[in-house]
Enzyme design. Structure first.
Site: not given
Length: 189
Positions: A118-119
């Site tokens: 979930d960058l």
């Protein structure tokens, strides 16, 4: 939820406390959500890198109005701005140095066998320290260990932020998540 607080253990140390909101502790998905949070804590415990927010403590406490203990984690407080906001007005060279530091932190996590998954700008906070951009990677909420025998995790599949997701996070027929999933998100950033 993430709260800012003063540490009782260290004079004038500000910390961030992440707790599971009470509505996630009830209903059909409560056990799965608690499992994810417990795994986030365990994953984060194993990470020690200058560009990853430091985990200081974790546990659980019974809060008013709750019957079951609420898990929490305590981290260093990093009062930065999301990546694009922090980079405004800086030279191309300094922006590249900042992104290289973020890539170094992601590579470190990968060497520990951990995929962030979930960058996005809100999970990379950056401080300006006299013209030098200092990033910190945070929120390992949907991170998971890479397992070639299990490219999907039903509890996490579909989670994340659509604009930064790799195709394999959206379409199961593409083979499942691996370290390249994070590399895709870095490219989007």
């Amino acid at each position: 939820e993430v709260w800012s607080a003063k540490s009782a253990r260290a004079e004038s140390a500000d910390v961030a406390i992440k707790v599971v909101r009470s509505e996630y502790l009830r209903g059909d998905g409560a056990d799965a959500f608690l499992q994810l949070f417990t795994e986030e804590i365990e994953h984060h415990r194993k990470l020690a890198h200058s560009e990853i927010v430091k985990l200081l403590d974790a546990g659980s406490v019974v809060l008013p109005g709750c019957a079951a203990p609420t898990p929490y984690l305590v981290m260093e407080l990093w009062n930065g701005l999301p990546l694009p906001d922090a980079c405004r007005g800086h030279s191309v060279e300094e922006k590249i140095r900042c992104v290289a530091r973020i890539c170094d932190a992601v590579q470190y996590a990968h060497r520990q066998g951990l995929m962030h998954l979930d960058l996005k700008p809100e999970n990379i906070l950056v401080k300006d320290d006299g013209g030098k951009l200092c990033p910190k990677l945070l929120d390992f909420g949907i991170a998971r260990r890479f397992r070639p025998d299990r490219p999907f995790d039903r509890t996490r599949f579909g989670a994340g932020t659509l604009a930064y997701k790799a195709p394999e996070q959206i379409e199961p027929s593409l083979g499942g998540e691996d370290f390249r999933t994070d590399v895709h998100a870095l490219g989007v950033l």
